[in-house]
Design a protein around this motif. Structure first.
Motif, PDB file in Angstrom:
ATOM      1  N   THR A  15       0.849  -1.195   0.000  1.00 23.89           N
ATOM      2  CA  THR A  15       0.000   0.000   0.000  1.00 23.89           C
ATOM      3  C   THR A  15       0.881   1.240   0.000  1.00 23.89           C
ATOM      4  O   THR A  15       2.105   1.146   0.087  1.00 23.89           O
ATOM      5  CB  THR A  15      -0.913   0.055   1.252  1.00 23.89           C
ATOM      6  N   TRP A  16       0.266   2.394  -0.047  1.00 17.91           N
ATOM      7  CA  TRP A  16       0.985   3.656   0.055  1.00 17.91           C
ATOM      8  C   TRP A  16       1.562   3.809   1.451  1.00 17.91           C
ATOM      9  O   TRP A  16       0.978   3.334   2.423  1.00 17.91           O
ATOM     10  CB  TRP A  16       0.031   4.816  -0.166  1.00 17.91           C
ATOM     11  N   GLU A  17       2.679   4.503   1.542  1.00 18.37           N
ATOM     12  CA  GLU A  17       3.145   4.962   2.848  1.00 18.37           C
ATOM     13  C   GLU A  17       2.164   6.029   3.319  1.00 18.37           C
ATOM     14  O   GLU A  17       1.591   6.751   2.505  1.00 18.37           O
ATOM     15  CB  GLU A  17       4.529   5.600   2.728  1.00 18.37           C
ATOM     16  N   LYS A  18       1.967   6.134   4.615  1.00 21.14           N
ATOM     17  CA  LYS A  18       1.024   7.118   5.148  1.00 21.14           C
ATOM     18  C   LYS A  18       1.713   7.964   6.211  1.00 21.14           C
ATOM     19  O   LYS A  18       2.467   7.439   7.017  1.00 21.14           O
ATOM     20  CB  LYS A  18      -0.194   6.418   5.748  1.00 21.14           C
ATOM     21  N   ALA A  19       1.435   9.269   6.209  1.00 22.04           N
ATOM     22  CA  ALA A  19       2.009  10.175   7.203  1.00 22.04           C
ATOM     23  C   ALA A  19       0.929  11.108   7.714  1.00 22.04           C
ATOM     24  O   ALA A  19       0.203  11.715   6.921  1.00 22.04           O
ATOM     25  CB  ALA A  19       3.150  10.980   6.607  1.00 22.04           C
ATOM     26  N   VAL A  20       0.801  11.184   9.021  1.00 17.16           N
ATOM     27  CA  VAL A  20      -0.087  12.155   9.652  1.00 17.16           C
ATOM     28  C   VAL A  20       0.795  13.280  10.169  1.00 17.16           C
ATOM     29  O   VAL A  20       1.691  13.052  10.973  1.00 17.16           O
ATOM     30  CB  VAL A  20      -0.904  11.517  10.799  1.00 17.16           C
ATOM     31  N   LYS A  21       0.533  14.488   9.670  1.00 16.98           N
ATOM     32  CA  LYS A  21       1.348  15.649  10.022  1.00 16.98           C
ATOM     33  C   LYS A  21       0.497  16.635  10.816  1.00 16.98           C
ATOM     34  O   LYS A  21      -0.646  16.894  10.455  1.00 16.98           O
ATOM     35  CB  LYS A  21       1.877  16.326   8.761  1.00 16.98           C
ATOM     36  N   GLN A  22       1.091  17.166  11.878  1.00 19.08           N
ATOM     37  CA  GLN A  22       0.418  18.156  12.716  1.00 19.08           C
ATOM     38  C   GLN A  22       1.343  19.353  12.876  1.00 19.08           C
ATOM     39  O   GLN A  22       2.554  19.195  12.980  1.00 19.08           O
ATOM     40  CB  GLN A  22       0.138  17.594  14.104  1.00 19.08           C
ATOM     41  N   ASN A  23       0.740  20.541  12.914  1.00 11.48           N
ATOM     42  CA  ASN A  23       1.512  21.760  13.138  1.00 11.48           C
ATOM     43  C   ASN A  23       0.643  22.729  13.933  1.00 11.48           C
ATOM     44  O   ASN A  23      -0.512  22.963  13.583  1.00 11.48           O
ATOM     45  CB  ASN A  23       1.914  22.390  11.807  1.00 11.48           C
ATOM     46  N   TYR A  24       1.194  23.262  15.015  1.00  9.22           N
ATOM     47  CA  TYR A  24       0.494  24.234  15.848  1.00  9.22           C
ATOM     48  C   TYR A  24       1.426  25.425  16.015  1.00  9.22           C
ATOM     49  O   TYR A  24       2.614  25.246  16.263  1.00  9.22           O
ATOM     50  CB  TYR A  24       0.145  23.640  17.217  1.00  9.22           C
TER      51      TYR A  24
END
Length: 181
Positions: A81-90
């Protein structure tokens, strides 16, 4: 993905503070992205590839020369499957003293999973290399800060900008049993 931002300094309740804090913004964003880029090997799910030739094979006890043959070049992976990345920025941005000092601070975090890589836990007796699989995992987090000190005169504006960043990351591979089709 989504993001929100709020310029607090534009609100009516903030007007008494405007002489000191001329600009104040709060922001946040979260999103998931994917990646299927693995060099030149785009079709990891296609059936196994075979190559004709090579050194050949010796058959029998008195074989004087190798017979041509085929060997398995790569194993496929129908479950890739695709690689997955959850990105957060505050972050927060503010300017004080009639914009003479400006500061921007960000805190970020990225969790990447299902990274395409070749597992390193295949016994050598198998005689082949495992196909590329979704077994990698990383986590990165840290902060960035930008500061600007500005001085205006009639003829020019002078500015000093400082940037600094801290990032911490860890990489790990999932050790799960290989399912090779």
């Amino acid at each position: 993905a989504g993001s929100v931002g709020w310029i607090v300094s534009e609100e009516s309740f903030f007007k008494p503070l405007k002489k000191v804090v001329s600009y104040l913004k709060l922001r946040a964003s979260v999103g998931m992205v994917g990646n299927d880029n693995n060099g030149n090997n785009r079709f990891l799910y296609l059936p196994d590839a075979y190559v004709l030739g090579g050194d050949g094979y010796y058959f029998g006890t008195n074989a004087g020369s190798a017979q041509p043959g085929a060997y398995e070049a790569t194993k496929s992976n129908a479950d890739v499957t695709w690689e997955k990345a959850v990105k957060q920025n505050y972050g927060i941005d503010f300017s004080i003293f009639n914009e003479r000092l400006g500061v921007s601070v960000d805190w970020f975090k990225e969790n990447r999973r299902d990274i395409l890589t070749t597992p390193d836990y295949m016994p050598g007796i198998l005689g082949m290399t495992l196909p590329i699989m979704n077994v990698g995992k990383t986590e990165n987090k840290g902060y960035r800060c930008r500061e600007q000190i500005k001085k205006n005169s009639r003829s020019a504006t002078q500015a000093l900008r400082l940037f600094y960043m801290y990032k911490k990351g860890k990489t790990q591979k999932k050790h799960r049993k290989a399912h090779v089709t």
